[in-house]
Design an enzyme around this catalytic site. Structure first.
Site, PDB file in Angstrom:
ATOM      1  N   ASP A  32       0.867  -1.191   0.000  1.00  0.00           N
ATOM      2  CA  ASP A  32       0.000   0.000   0.000  1.00  0.00           C
ATOM      3  C   ASP A  32       0.899   1.235   0.000  1.00  0.00           C
ATOM      4  O   ASP A  32       1.921   1.253   0.699  1.00  0.00           O
ATOM      5  CB  ASP A  32      -0.895  -0.011   1.254  1.00  0.00           C
ATOM      6  CG  ASP A  32      -2.130   0.869   1.099  1.00  0.00           C
ATOM      7  OD1 ASP A  32      -3.252   0.314   1.145  1.00  0.00           O
ATOM      8  OD2 ASP A  32      -1.981   2.093   0.929  1.00  0.00           O
ATOM      9  N   ALA A  84      -6.787   1.763  -5.375  1.00  0.00           N
ATOM     10  CA  ALA A  84      -7.403   2.675  -6.350  1.00  0.00           C
ATOM     11  C   ALA A  84      -7.805   3.974  -5.672  1.00  0.00           C
ATOM     12  O   ALA A  84      -8.051   4.000  -4.468  1.00  0.00           O
ATOM     13  CB  ALA A  84      -8.638   2.036  -6.969  1.00  0.00           C
ATOM     14  N   ASN A 113      -3.369   6.530 -11.783  1.00  0.00           N
ATOM     15  CA  ASN A 113      -3.231   5.712 -10.568  1.00  0.00           C
ATOM     16  C   ASN A 113      -3.979   4.384 -10.664  1.00  0.00           C
ATOM     17  O   ASN A 113      -3.497   3.365 -10.181  1.00  0.00           O
ATOM     18  CB  ASN A 113      -3.734   6.475  -9.339  1.00  0.00           C
ATOM     19  CG  ASN A 113      -2.808   7.624  -9.002  1.00  0.00           C
ATOM     20  OD1 ASN A 113      -1.708   7.729  -9.538  1.00  0.00           O
ATOM     21  ND2 ASN A 113      -3.248   8.502  -8.126  1.00  0.00           N
ATOM     22  N   SER A 150     -16.443  -2.479  -9.534  1.00  0.00           N
ATOM     23  CA  SER A 150     -17.484  -1.626  -8.942  1.00  0.00           C
ATOM     24  C   SER A 150     -18.766  -1.648  -9.755  1.00  0.00           C
ATOM     25  O   SER A 150     -18.744  -1.814 -10.989  1.00  0.00           O
ATOM     26  CB  SER A 150     -16.944  -0.194  -8.898  1.00  0.00           C
ATOM     27  OG  SER A 150     -17.962   0.705  -8.556  1.00  0.00           O
ATOM     28  N   TYR A 170     -14.182   7.406 -12.863  1.00  0.00           N
ATOM     29  CA  TYR A 170     -13.871   6.357 -11.885  1.00  0.00           C
ATOM     30  C   TYR A 170     -14.367   5.004 -12.396  1.00  0.00           C
ATOM     31  O   TYR A 170     -13.615   4.018 -12.461  1.00  0.00           O
ATOM     32  CB  TYR A 170     -14.492   6.689 -10.514  1.00  0.00           C
ATOM     33  CG  TYR A 170     -14.522   5.505  -9.585  1.00  0.00           C
ATOM     34  CD1 TYR A 170     -13.346   5.019  -9.024  1.00  0.00           C
ATOM     35  CD2 TYR A 170     -15.717   4.850  -9.285  1.00  0.00           C
ATOM     36  CE1 TYR A 170     -13.367   3.902  -8.188  1.00  0.00           C
ATOM     37  CE2 TYR A 170     -15.746   3.744  -8.455  1.00  0.00           C
ATOM     38  CZ  TYR A 170     -14.572   3.270  -7.907  1.00  0.00           C
ATOM     39  OH  TYR A 170     -14.586   2.171  -7.093  1.00  0.00           O
ATOM     40  N   LYS A 229     -12.229   1.511 -13.739  1.00  0.00           N
ATOM     41  CA  LYS A 229     -12.436   0.123 -13.295  1.00  0.00           C
ATOM     42  C   LYS A 229     -12.779  -0.779 -14.486  1.00  0.00           C
ATOM     43  O   LYS A 229     -12.330  -1.927 -14.568  1.00  0.00           O
ATOM     44  CB  LYS A 229     -13.558   0.063 -12.246  1.00  0.00           C
ATOM     45  CG  LYS A 229     -13.196   0.721 -10.919  1.00  0.00           C
ATOM     46  CD  LYS A 229     -12.316  -0.192 -10.088  1.00  0.00           C
ATOM     47  CE  LYS A 229     -11.895   0.424  -8.776  1.00  0.00           C
ATOM     48  NZ  LYS A 229     -11.058  -0.444  -7.955  1.00  0.00           N
ATOM     49  N   PHE A 231     -28.766  14.832  -0.921  1.00  0.00           N
ATOM     50  CA  PHE A 231     -28.624  15.324  -2.292  1.00  0.00           C
ATOM     51  C   PHE A 231     -29.837  14.936  -3.131  1.00  0.00           C
ATOM     52  O   PHE A 231     -29.808  13.948  -3.859  1.00  0.00           O
ATOM     53  CB  PHE A 231     -27.344  14.760  -2.924  1.00  0.00           C
ATOM     54  CG  PHE A 231     -26.082  15.158  -2.207  1.00  0.00           C
ATOM     55  CD1 PHE A 231     -25.871  16.463  -1.792  1.00  0.00           C
ATOM     56  CD2 PHE A 231     -25.088  14.219  -1.948  1.00  0.00           C
ATOM     57  CE1 PHE A 231     -24.690  16.834  -1.142  1.00  0.00           C
ATOM     58  CE2 PHE A 231     -23.913  14.574  -1.303  1.00  0.00           C
ATOM     59  CZ  PHE A 231     -23.717  15.883  -0.888  1.00  0.00           C
ATOM     60  N   GLY A 258     -24.338  12.990 -11.314  1.00  0.00           N
ATOM     61  CA  GLY A 258     -23.881  11.617 -11.575  1.00  0.00           C
ATOM     62  C   GLY A 258     -24.520  10.545 -10.697  1.00  0.00           C
ATOM     63  O   GLY A 258     -24.159   9.377 -10.808  1.00  0.00           O
TER      64      GLY A 258
HETATM   65  N1  UFG Z   1     -25.744  11.036  -0.141  1.00  0.00           N
HETATM   66  C1  UFG Z   1     -26.355  12.164   0.354  1.00  0.00           C
HETATM   67  N2  UFG Z   1     -25.599  13.029   1.089  1.00  0.00           N
HETATM   68  C2  UFG Z   1     -24.296  12.825   1.361  1.00  0.00           C
HETATM   69  C3  UFG Z   1     -23.671  11.666   0.860  1.00  0.00           C
HETATM   70  C4  UFG Z   1     -24.434  10.789   0.091  1.00  0.00           C
HETATM   71  O1  UFG Z   1     -27.543  12.392   0.116  1.00  0.00           O
HETATM   72  O2  UFG Z   1     -23.676  13.669   2.036  1.00  0.00           O
HETATM   73  C5  UFG Z   1     -26.521  10.096  -0.945  1.00  0.00           C
HETATM   74  C6  UFG Z   1     -26.021  10.017  -2.386  1.00  0.00           C
HETATM   75  O3  UFG Z   1     -26.604  10.998  -3.166  1.00  0.00           O
HETATM   76  C7  UFG Z   1     -26.417   8.589  -2.774  1.00  0.00           C
HETATM   77  C8  UFG Z   1     -26.362   7.811  -1.451  1.00  0.00           C
HETATM   78  O4  UFG Z   1     -26.378   8.803  -0.419  1.00  0.00           O
HETATM   79  O5  UFG Z   1     -27.711   8.585  -3.212  1.00  0.00           O
HETATM   80  C9  UFG Z   1     -25.104   6.993  -1.317  1.00  0.00           C
HETATM   81  O6  UFG Z   1     -23.974   7.831  -1.556  1.00  0.00           O
HETATM   82  P1  UFG Z   1     -22.465   7.411  -1.235  1.00  0.00           P
HETATM   83  O7  UFG Z   1     -21.622   8.591  -1.579  1.00  0.00           O
HETATM   84  O8  UFG Z   1     -22.381   6.859   0.129  1.00  0.00           O
HETATM   85  O9  UFG Z   1     -22.191   6.223  -2.248  1.00  0.00           O
HETATM   86  P2  UFG Z   1     -22.337   6.198  -3.844  1.00  0.00           P
HETATM   87  O10 UFG Z   1     -23.598   5.419  -4.135  1.00  0.00           O
HETATM   88  O11 UFG Z   1     -22.225   7.502  -4.457  1.00  0.00           O
HETATM   89  O12 UFG Z   1     -21.001   5.461  -4.268  1.00  0.00           O
HETATM   90  C10 UFG Z   1     -20.701   4.136  -4.008  1.00  0.00           C
HETATM   91  C11 UFG Z   1     -19.204   3.986  -3.842  1.00  0.00           C
HETATM   92  C12 UFG Z   1     -18.497   4.356  -5.117  1.00  0.00           C
HETATM   93  C13 UFG Z   1     -19.056   3.556  -6.256  1.00  0.00           C
HETATM   94  C14 UFG Z   1     -20.536   3.674  -6.319  1.00  0.00           C
HETATM   95  C15 UFG Z   1     -21.079   2.717  -7.331  1.00  0.00           C
HETATM   96  O13 UFG Z   1     -18.755   4.790  -2.800  1.00  0.00           O
HETATM   97  O14 UFG Z   1     -17.125   4.067  -4.991  1.00  0.00           O
HETATM   98  O15 UFG Z   1     -21.132   3.358  -5.059  1.00  0.00           O
HETATM   99  O16 UFG Z   1     -22.249   3.176  -7.826  1.00  0.00           O
HETATM  100  F1  UFG Z   1     -18.553   3.994  -7.429  1.00  0.00           F
END
Ligand code: UFG
Length: 331
Positions: free
Chosen positions: A33, A76, A93, A118, A142, A146, A209, A285
């Site tokens: 790592d 990653a 990376n 992922s 991202y 992958k 969000f 996204g």
């Molecule tokens: N969310 C909020 N507020 C925040 C953080 C997250 O409302 O402060 C919501 C997001 O909009 C989403 C859900 O919570 O709807 C989950 O969000 P996360 O950021 O916890 O996780 P993601 O679904 O965005 O991402 C995860 C992994 C990524 C991967 C992705 C695959 O962390 O590495 O799933 O879709 F790419």
């Protein structure tokens, strides 16, 4: 002699939990790592090398010192938002450094590769649940990084015979049930740790969000899977490659969807705290719904998740309560 497994990114969140499982199963993890996002304190055993895959001579040296049986690759950068503004970082990376790793594997004649892929490789779902045959059309760099790696490794299989298992995780969550290690990202962007930090009073409020999605309560639905269940799938993937000697790809999720609002209530129940929440616009996204179809992992790998969402949140809560500043608090 214990089988030596190279764990690249073994000081990261999923990598460090997998090291625990490998140790339990009698393997000897050789952890590599660069500690750019991982934590030395998260290493609970095995042998550790602080090494960056960009330094191919160092990687080669580590391979020469050991009798490595298989490689697990977790290393990653993994922030979707950052990848949109700085794709070069992700291609360099994630993709280019993985090519270095593969080069050394080829030189050393190591032909077993378990890759931390992922759900982001699927992009916006065209059907739910998402199974492994779903089109892979990533909607951010991202996810693209992958997918590139999957395609490179599949090409190397045809040319050089490298067998692989791609494990496509949905939303990894939770912490070691014995409280040794947990999730600690900087900055933290994931929903469950952010909600817990808000419940602990370290963050003032949680921002949702978007609540205008086409879902039951307007907030996004995700499939949360415990990190120890993911770790377990990695060990099963190793065993599968030994017995079946073929490549496969598997989704890893719980096949259950929870909305952001539901996760907020569950963290409130587990913590016994009311969490201040504000609603803002959508995060760019974010697909409305991501739920994994995991029939294949169940039938072929013999894997199934053991942790409920409540148990998952509970393990995360216990860890963050004990170490509110994450690994900085671990002595
Ligand atoms: N969310 C909020 N507020 C925040 C953080 C997250 O409302 O402060 C919501 C997001 O909009 C989403 C859900 O919570 O709807 C989950 O969000 P996360 O950021 O916890 O996780 P993601 O679904 O965005 O991402 C995860 C992994 C990524 C991967 C992705 C695959 O962390 O590495 O799933 O879709 F790419």
């Amino acid at each position: 002699m214990k089988k030596q497994i190279l764990v690249v990114g073994g000081a990261g969140y999923v990598g460090s939990h997998t090291v625990i499982k490998l140790l339990e199963k009698g393997y000897e993890p050789i952890i590599l790592d660069n500690l750019s996002t991982g934590h030395k304190e998260s290493i609970t055993g095995g042998l550790f090398y602080e090494c960056d895959l960009a330094n191919i001579a160092h990687v080669r040296d580590i391979f020469k010192k050991h009798n490595i049986e298989a490689v697990m690759h977790f290393g990653a950068n993994c922030y979707v938002g950052e990848s949109v503004v700085n794709p070069h970082k992700y291609f360099k990376n994630n993709v280019s450094n993985t090519i270095n790793l593969l080069e050394v594997m080829l030189e050393a004649g190591i032909k077993k590769f378990v890759f931390s892929s992922s759900a982001a490789t699927y992009g916006n779902p065209v059907k739910i649940p998402i199974d492994e045959a779903h089109p892979q059309v990533p909607c951010n760099p991202y996810g693209l990084s992958k997918l590139f790696i999957e395609q490179i490794v599949s090409t190397y299989e045809r040319a050089y015979g490298i067998k692989h298992i791609y494990l496509r995780y949905f939303n990894a969550a939770g912490a070691d049930p014995e409280g040794r290690i947990g999730e600690d990202h900087y900055p933290e962007t994931h929903i469950i740790p952010l909600l817990i930090l808000t419940a602990l009073g370290i963050k003032k409020q949680f921002t949702v969000f978007g609540n205008d999605y086409e879902t039951s309560d307007g907030t996004c639905i995700r499939d949360y899977v415990h990190v120890m269940d993911i770790a377990d799938a990695h060990v099963k993937a190793l065993e599968f490659m030994d017995t079946e000697k073929r490549s496969e790809e598997f989704n890893l999720g719980s096949s259950m969807g929870y909305s952001v609002n539901e996760i907020i209530s569950k963290v409130e129940q587990v913590s016994g705290k009311k969490i201040p929440v504000e609603y803002t616009e959508r995060r760019e996204g974010d697909p409305a719904i991501l739920i994994a179809g995991c029939k294949k992992a169940r039938e072929i790998l013999g894997w199934r998740p053991h942790y409920s969402i409540e148990k998952t949140i509970m393990t995360a809560w216990e860890w963050h309560k004990k170490y509110p500043k994450g690994f900085k608090d671990v002595k």
